[in-house]
Design a protein around this motif. Structure first.
Motif, PDB file in Angstrom:
ATOM      1  N   PHE A 128       2.806  13.910  -1.230  1.00 20.89           N
ATOM      2  CA  PHE A 128       3.354  12.645  -0.916  1.00 20.89           C
ATOM      3  C   PHE A 128       4.209  12.848   0.564  1.00 20.89           C
ATOM      4  N   LYS A 129       3.080  11.902   1.511  1.00 18.89           N
ATOM      5  CA  LYS A 129       3.986  11.961   3.105  1.00 18.89           C
ATOM      6  C   LYS A 129       3.883  10.403   3.538  1.00 18.89           C
ATOM      7  N   ILE A 130       4.488  10.716   4.805  1.00 18.64           N
ATOM      8  CA  ILE A 130       4.426   9.549   5.443  1.00 18.64           C
ATOM      9  C   ILE A 130       4.324  10.244   7.068  1.00 18.64           C
ATOM     10  N   ALA A 131       3.891   9.133   8.033  1.00 21.05           N
ATOM     11  CA  ALA A 131       3.934   9.540   9.186  1.00 21.05           C
ATOM     12  C   ALA A 131       4.244   8.528  10.144  1.00 21.05           C
ATOM     13  N   VAL A 132       5.447   8.445  11.431  1.00 21.01           N
ATOM     14  CA  VAL A 132       6.030   7.842  11.589  1.00 21.01           C
ATOM     15  C   VAL A 132       5.458   7.195  13.279  1.00 21.01           C
ATOM     16  N   LEU A 133       4.911   6.812  13.659  1.00 24.61           N
ATOM     17  CA  LEU A 133       4.621   7.136  15.423  1.00 24.61           C
ATOM     18  C   LEU A 133       4.508   6.048  15.968  1.00 24.61           C
ATOM     19  N   GLY A 134       5.041   6.759  17.618  1.00 22.69           N
ATOM     20  CA  GLY A 134       5.163   5.462  18.897  1.00 22.69           C
ATOM     21  C   GLY A 134       6.652   5.172  18.566  1.00 22.69           C
ATOM     22  N   ASP A 135       7.599   4.111  19.268  1.00 28.76           N
ATOM     23  CA  ASP A 135       8.998   4.310  20.013  1.00 28.76           C
ATOM     24  C   ASP A 135       9.626   4.325  19.291  1.00 28.76           C
ATOM     25  N   ASN A 141       5.804  13.713  10.834  1.00 31.70           N
ATOM     26  CA  ASN A 141       4.845  13.459   9.637  1.00 31.70           C
ATOM     27  C   ASN A 141       6.189  13.584   8.471  1.00 31.70           C
ATOM     28  N   TYR A 142       6.756  13.013   7.546  1.00 31.67           N
ATOM     29  CA  TYR A 142       7.926  12.992   6.994  1.00 31.67           C
ATOM     30  C   TYR A 142       7.964  13.569   5.225  1.00 31.67           C
ATOM     31  N   LYS A 143       7.952  14.186   4.698  1.00 27.92           N
ATOM     32  CA  LYS A 143       7.549  14.651   3.296  1.00 27.92           C
ATOM     33  C   LYS A 143       8.618  13.762   2.177  1.00 27.92           C
ATOM     34  N   VAL A 144       7.696  12.908   1.749  1.00 30.13           N
ATOM     35  CA  VAL A 144       8.997  12.474   0.722  1.00 30.13           C
ATOM     36  C   VAL A 144       8.640  13.133  -1.336  1.00 30.13           C
ATOM     37  N   LEU A 145       9.904  13.737  -1.084  1.00 26.83           N
ATOM     38  CA  LEU A 145      10.193  13.905  -2.736  1.00 26.83           C
ATOM     39  C   LEU A 145      10.317  12.778  -3.935  1.00 26.83           C
ATOM     40  N   ASN A 146      11.211  11.715  -3.573  1.00 24.71           N
ATOM     41  CA  ASN A 146      10.500  11.241  -4.781  1.00 24.71           C
ATOM     42  C   ASN A 146       9.380  10.342  -4.661  1.00 24.71           C
ATOM     43  N   GLU A 147       8.857   9.219  -5.436  1.00 27.91           N
ATOM     44  CA  GLU A 147       7.543   8.423  -5.958  1.00 27.91           C
ATOM     45  C   GLU A 147       7.961   7.042  -4.617  1.00 27.91           C
ATOM     46  N   ARG A 148       9.644   6.928  -4.438  1.00 30.11           N
ATOM     47  CA  ARG A 148       9.634   6.137  -4.094  1.00 30.11           C
ATOM     48  C   ARG A 148      10.528   5.583  -2.422  1.00 30.11           C
ATOM     49  N   ALA A 158      13.147   9.099  10.688  1.00 32.44           N
ATOM     50  CA  ALA A 158      11.980   8.640  12.122  1.00 32.44           C
ATOM     51  C   ALA A 158      13.684   9.027  12.967  1.00 32.44           C
ATOM     52  N   GLY A 159      14.833   8.356  12.778  1.00 31.61           N
ATOM     53  CA  GLY A 159      16.058   7.738  13.714  1.00 31.61           C
ATOM     54  C   GLY A 159      16.016   6.615  14.188  1.00 31.61           C
ATOM     55  N   TYR A 198       6.205  -3.854   2.162  1.00 32.65           N
ATOM     56  CA  TYR A 198       7.126  -3.070   1.895  1.00 32.65           C
ATOM     57  C   TYR A 198       7.305  -1.644   1.206  1.00 32.65           C
ATOM     58  N   TYR A 199       6.935  -1.628   0.200  1.00 26.19           N
ATOM     59  CA  TYR A 199       6.626  -0.195  -0.360  1.00 26.19           C
ATOM     60  C   TYR A 199       6.466   1.066   0.262  1.00 26.19           C
ATOM     61  N   LEU A 200       6.166   2.190   0.522  1.00 26.36           N
ATOM     62  CA  LEU A 200       4.776   2.252   1.132  1.00 26.36           C
ATOM     63  C   LEU A 200       3.853   3.637  -0.043  1.00 26.36           C
ATOM     64  N   LYS A 201       3.095   4.206   0.508  1.00 25.11           N
ATOM     65  CA  LYS A 201       2.329   4.691  -0.285  1.00 25.11           C
ATOM     66  C   LYS A 201       1.917   5.659   0.224  1.00 25.11           C
ATOM     67  N   ASN A 202       1.334   6.717   0.031  1.00 27.83           N
ATOM     68  CA  ASN A 202       1.074   8.342   0.132  1.00 27.83           C
ATOM     69  C   ASN A 202      -0.061   7.912   1.263  1.00 27.83           C
ATOM     70  N   ASN A 203       0.197   8.897   2.395  1.00 29.35           N
ATOM     71  CA  ASN A 203      -0.390   9.008   3.627  1.00 29.35           C
ATOM     72  C   ASN A 203      -0.388   8.210   4.720  1.00 29.35           C
ATOM     73  N   ASP A 204       0.214   7.039   4.610  1.00 27.83           N
ATOM     74  CA  ASP A 204       1.025   6.041   5.203  1.00 27.83           C
ATOM     75  C   ASP A 204       1.206   6.642   6.119  1.00 27.83           C
ATOM     76  N   VAL A 205       0.474   5.044   7.404  1.00 35.62           N
ATOM     77  CA  VAL A 205       1.239   6.108   8.303  1.00 35.62           C
ATOM     78  C   VAL A 205       2.020   4.686   9.099  1.00 35.62           C
ATOM     79  N   ILE A 206       2.525   4.921  10.562  1.00 35.74           N
ATOM     80  CA  ILE A 206       3.691   3.664  10.502  1.00 35.74           C
ATOM     81  C   ILE A 206       3.456   4.257  12.319  1.00 35.74           C
ATOM     82  N   TYR A 207       3.503   2.604  12.691  1.00 26.36           N
ATOM     83  CA  TYR A 207       3.062   2.867  14.352  1.00 26.36           C
ATOM     84  C   TYR A 207       3.691   1.519  15.065  1.00 26.36           C
TER      85      TYR A 207
END
Length: 243
Positions: A128-135, A141-148, A158-159, A198-207
């Motif tokens: 389970f991971k998500i990616a945050v790109l842009g400004d 890429n961030y690994k998610v340790l739980n499912e929420r 991402a700071g 609002y709640y993300l899923k596996n492999n979501d990308v946020i730009y």
């Protein structure tokens, strides 16, 4: 002299209004009541479901633990194949796509009762991971340790957004069931909390899209124009005072 001063005050007023307008785009959740506590029900959360290519960790314990041997897959996990199945010791192939990890745990426990004494099973997602790109401060890429995880938690990982980021133009990119979605999101409004995304899923990308100010900081011609404009403004102020 009065004519020049009036123009100067008009320019200063426009600059002040422009600054205020720019600031009004910065705060999050602008329509929240900040004078007193408020409460609302959470109605948009749905448990994460398993998809093809997910990797599952299946932990089995029982009164006779040596009877279940999965040492060959415990490190890497069980890959959900293109048919939505995993292959387990004793059980064989098992359909898991579209199910939650808790449901899969219960089904495995039921199947293992034929072979094990009082089995307990815990299933969790390993990839389970998500990616945050842009400004943002730390795009990655961030690994998610739980499912929420929520979009706000992802941005926090991402700071947070940079001051130049557009709060009302964040794009969520989601791939599910062979389709890709592009979902616009606005975190300047508290309506984000009721969004079905609002709640993300596996492999979501946020730009996170930057505003024009970001471009201005790296574009040489724009900076030169800004410097010239500032110099002209100062000259106009000095001239007005002299006159």
């Amino acid at each position: 002299m009065f004519k020049y001063r009036s123009k100067l005050f008009l320019i200063a007023g426009l600059l002040f209004l422009s600054a205020c307008s720019s600031y009004n785009k910065i705060p999050y959740f602008q329509n929240i009541n900040r004078s007193e506590p408020t409460r609302e029900n959470i109605v948009n959360f749905t448990a994460l479901t398993i998809q093809n290519s997910d990797i599952l960790d299946v932990s089995v314990n029982s009164l006779n633990p040596l009877a279940y041997n999965d040492s060959t897959t415990r490190i890497s996990g069980y890959l959900v194949d293109h048919n939505g199945e995993i292959k387990l010791p004793m059980i064989g192939k098992m359909k898991v796509t579209g199910l939650t990890t808790s449901v899969v745990s219960e089904q495995i426990e039921q199947k293992l009762q034929t072979y094990l004494s009082e089995p307990t099973v815990n299933v969790r997602m390993l990839n389970f991971k998500i990616a945050v790109l842009g400004d943002v401060l730390k795009p990655d890429n961030y690994k998610v340790l739980n499912e929420r995880i929520t979009i706000m938690e992802a941005l926090s990982l991402a700071g947070d957004l940079n001051i130049t980021a557009k709060r009302n133009n964040i794009i969520l990119i989601r791939e599910i069931d062979g389709k890709r979605e592009y979902i616009p999101m606005d975190i300047s409004s508290s309506k984000i909390f009721q969004s079905p995304y609002y709640y993300l899923k596996n492999n979501d990308v946020i730009y996170v899209q930057p505003d024009k100010t970001k471009y201005a900081t790296v574009d040489g011609s724009y900076r030169t124009f800004s410097l010239v404009l500032s110099a002209l403004s100062i000259a106009a102020i000095i001239l007005t005072n002299v006159l």
